[in-house]
Design an enzyme around this catalytic site. Structure first.
Site, PDB file in Angstrom:
ATOM      1  CG  HIS A   1      -1.643  11.990  -5.939  1.00 25.11           C
ATOM      2  ND1 HIS A   1      -2.592  12.943  -5.673  1.00 25.11           N
ATOM      3  CD2 HIS A   1      -1.916  10.969  -5.081  1.00 25.11           C
ATOM      4  CE1 HIS A   1      -3.401  12.515  -4.705  1.00 25.11           C
ATOM      5  NE2 HIS A   1      -2.994  11.316  -4.327  1.00 25.11           N
TER       6      HIS A   1
ATOM      7  CE1 TYR B   1      -3.508   2.687   0.443  1.00 23.99           C
ATOM      8  CE2 TYR B   1      -2.275   3.355   2.393  1.00 23.99           C
ATOM      9  CZ  TYR B   1      -3.258   3.597   1.449  1.00 23.99           C
ATOM     10  OH  TYR B   1      -3.987   4.763   1.506  1.00 23.99           O
TER      11      TYR B   1
HETATM   12  C1  LIG Z   1      -0.391   6.039   0.730  1.00 24.14           C
HETATM   13  C2  LIG Z   1      -0.574   7.407   0.165  1.00 24.14           C
HETATM   14  C3  LIG Z   1      -1.800   8.038   0.294  1.00 24.14           C
HETATM   15  C4  LIG Z   1      -1.986   9.329  -0.223  1.00 24.14           C
HETATM   16  N1  LIG Z   1      -3.181   9.955  -0.031  1.00 24.14           N
HETATM   17  C5  LIG Z   1      -3.339  11.252  -0.430  1.00 24.14           C
HETATM   18  C6  LIG Z   1      -4.526  11.966  -0.105  1.00 24.14           C
HETATM   19  O1  LIG Z   1      -5.425  11.458   0.545  1.00 24.14           O
HETATM   20  N2  LIG Z   1      -4.617  13.256  -0.544  1.00 24.14           N
HETATM   21  C7  LIG Z   1      -3.616  13.858  -1.266  1.00 24.14           C
HETATM   22  O2  LIG Z   1      -3.743  15.035  -1.630  1.00 24.14           O
HETATM   23  N3  LIG Z   1      -2.488  13.197  -1.559  1.00 24.14           N
HETATM   24  C8  LIG Z   1      -2.307  11.918  -1.156  1.00 24.14           C
HETATM   25  N4  LIG Z   1      -1.149  11.263  -1.428  1.00 24.14           N
HETATM   26  C9  LIG Z   1      -0.073  11.948  -2.162  1.00 24.14           C
HETATM   27  C10 LIG Z   1       0.864  12.677  -1.215  1.00 24.14           C
HETATM   28  O3  LIG Z   1       0.209  13.768  -0.605  1.00 24.14           O
HETATM   29  C11 LIG Z   1       2.087  13.225  -1.945  1.00 24.14           C
HETATM   30  O4  LIG Z   1       1.678  14.012  -3.047  1.00 24.14           O
HETATM   31  C12 LIG Z   1       3.020  12.136  -2.444  1.00 24.14           C
HETATM   32  O5  LIG Z   1       3.090  11.063  -1.558  1.00 24.14           O
HETATM   33  C13 LIG Z   1       4.412  12.719  -2.659  1.00 24.14           C
HETATM   34  O6  LIG Z   1       5.268  11.808  -3.254  1.00 24.14           O
HETATM   35  P1  LIG Z   1       6.263  10.860  -2.422  1.00 24.14           P
HETATM   36  O7  LIG Z   1       5.426   9.774  -1.850  1.00 24.14           O
HETATM   37  O8  LIG Z   1       7.204  10.345  -3.466  1.00 24.14           O
HETATM   38  O9  LIG Z   1       6.929  11.690  -1.378  1.00 24.14           O
HETATM   39  C14 LIG Z   1      -0.933   9.977  -0.907  1.00 24.14           C
HETATM   40  C15 LIG Z   1       0.306   9.335  -1.014  1.00 24.14           C
HETATM   41  C16 LIG Z   1       0.497   8.086  -0.478  1.00 24.14           C
HETATM   42  C17 LIG Z   1       1.853   7.435  -0.597  1.00 24.14           C
END
Ligand SMILES: Cc1cc2nc3c(=O)[nH]c(=O)nc-3n(C[C@H](O)[C@H](O)[C@H](O)COP(=O)(O)O)c2cc1C
Length: 420
Positions: free
Chosen positions: A312, A59
């Site tokens: 994202h 996940y």
């Molecule tokens: C498990 C997971 C859940 C996420 N859920 C959301 C969310 O609910 N809302 C959102 O704006 N971004 C969400 N994101 C994106 C993160 O806010 C962010 O943009 C992203 O993780 C950045 O990249 P990185 O994982 O390489 O640091 C999620 C990321 C992950 C890994």
């Protein structure tokens, strides 16, 4: 060098508010032990699938398609080279920054995440507490596992709130969440605009992760093999969408709330809708997920205060460019009219320095924090903040930048920079 000396040395020059050093020998020893076992975020990622259940790792770690966009984010960051200048600084530089009128200890924040408590039950609270202690921004997600009100009691000085689109009944729920965020004292409202359609992540699906959280036999086996995760679930409860429960009913079960989220959280905000949120929210407003300078221009025209250049974290579509490659063109177009920040792929302080050199005023990380949680449970988020903060200081000091802002003076080679 013994562990305590190393911890002190690693912390030398860090702002007083940063990190887990408490001044007691025990705190230093604990920190030194963590630095020796997990000296980088890559070490946390390697440990996470063995400490947390396998489904939790799939996940946190999986992206769209075959993870191509995740790898592209990493490769693009790796390709950015900073040309150092010497004779400028003899000390680790301070890394504290000003964002929207508040002082934070480092240019690193906790990105909003839905379901981090699948990675480690209680994760939302642990992330919030670590961010408050270190004084870095903490963004609670609409579909996070803690309510806005709880997050505000844990992280009153650093709380931001991320909103997904809940448009039914003329945004009744969306507007109410904004009202609650305001009442709870969230400093910044962040509208995520980069999920216009729902997508799936193959590794998550194959591992059996579902909404609501309902573990099948292999997942139960994974939980049984991870006593730390099981213990944390017994203490903190099973993963849920805490913020949305109020709109389903006082006695709503986890399955009903999950069904509500599946039905109601839908689409990305249109520009007209963003304008309406701008009218309602009087504090700083940030749009997350901008990748094109024309969209940045529209955001500025609507009076948005900040932009997060982001794909994202590579979780939506594998065909997107790396966020770091879109950053310079967005910075150039915004030209100081709003605060530009960046996430997607940040795994080290060198990555933070790269983003700062290309014009970001701050960075956020998602998966790095989840790997920390997976590897270390509740102690993980603080260790990730310590690593990123101290590595950022080291990287800035090494290239001759005396502050995060000075990184912009550095000569950069950026082969993947997008031209629009
Ligand atoms: C498990 C997971 C859940 C996420 N859920 C959301 C969310 O609910 N809302 C959102 O704006 N971004 C969400 N994101 C994106 C993160 O806010 C962010 O943009 C992203 O993780 C950045 O990249 P990185 O994982 O390489 O640091 C999620 C990321 C992950 C890994």
């Amino acid at each position: 060098m013994d562990d305590v000396t190393k911890a002190v040395e690693l912390s030398a020059g860090a702002p007083a508010t940063v990190g887990t050093v408490t001044g007691t020998k025990t705190g230093l020893e604990r920190k030194a032990g963590l630095f020796r076992r997990f000296p980088t975020i890559a070490h946390l990622r390697r440990r996470a699938p063995r400490h947390a259940p396998r489904f939790a790792f799939e996940y946190m770690d999986g992206g769209a398609g075959e993870d191509t966009c995740i790898r592209r984010n990493w490769a693009a960051l790796d390709s950015v080279e900073l040309v150092p200048r010497y004779g400028i600084t003899t000390e680790l530089p301070p890394v504290d920054i000003d964002l929207f009128g508040r002082r934070y200890a480092a240019p690193i924040g906790v990105a909003p995440m839905g379901g981090p408590s699948i990675v480690w039950p209680g994760a939302d609270e642990f992330l919030a507490a670590a961010a408050q202690k270190a004084r870095v921004p903490y963004v609670l997600g609409t579909v996070g596992g803690a309510t806005i009100e709880t997050a505000a009691t844990i992280a009153p000085d650093v709380l931001w709130f991320q909103l997904y689109r809940l448009a039914r009944n003329d945004h009744a729920v969306g507007f109410d969440l904004v009202r609650r965020a305001d009442a709870a004292g969230a400093h910044v409202l962040m509208l995520t605009i980069d999920v216009p359609v729902r997508t799936t992540r193959a590794r998550e699906v194959a591992a059996g992760v579902t909404t609501p959280f309902s573990p099948d036999l292999p997942m139960l086996w994974g939980i049984a093999s991870s006593p730390g995760w099981l213990w944390s679930m017994l203490r903190n409860g099973i993963p849920r969408f805490a913020n949305l429960r109020a709109y389903v009913g006082r006695n709503a079960g986890i399955a009903e709330v999950a069904e509500f989220a599946r039905r109601e959280v839908k689409g990305a905000f249109t520009w007209d809708e963003i304008a309406r949120y701008r009218d309602r929210w009087k504090r700083p407003l940030v749009l997350k997920g901008i990748m094109h300078p024309d969209d940045a221009e529209k955001a500025v025209a609507l009076g948005v205060d900040g932009i997060i250049v982001s794909n994202h974290g590579g979780r939506q579509v594998e065909a997107l460019p790396a966020a770091i490659d879109a950053l310079p063109a967005v910075v150039a177009r915004v030209a100081g009219r709003a605060t530009v920040m960046m996430d997607s792929g940040i795994r080290s302080g060198a990555d933070v320095a790269r983003a700062l050199a290309l014009g970001a005023q701050a960075t956020f990380a998602g998966k790095a924090f989840l790997w920390g949680l997976g590897a270390l449970g509740r102690r993980g988020p603080s260790h990730v903040i310590d690593l990123l903060t101290e590595e950022t200081q080291a990287a800035l000091g090494q290239i001759g930048a005396r502050s995060p802002a000075e990184a912009r003076n550095i000569v950069v080679r950026h082969p993947g920079a997008l031209r629009f």
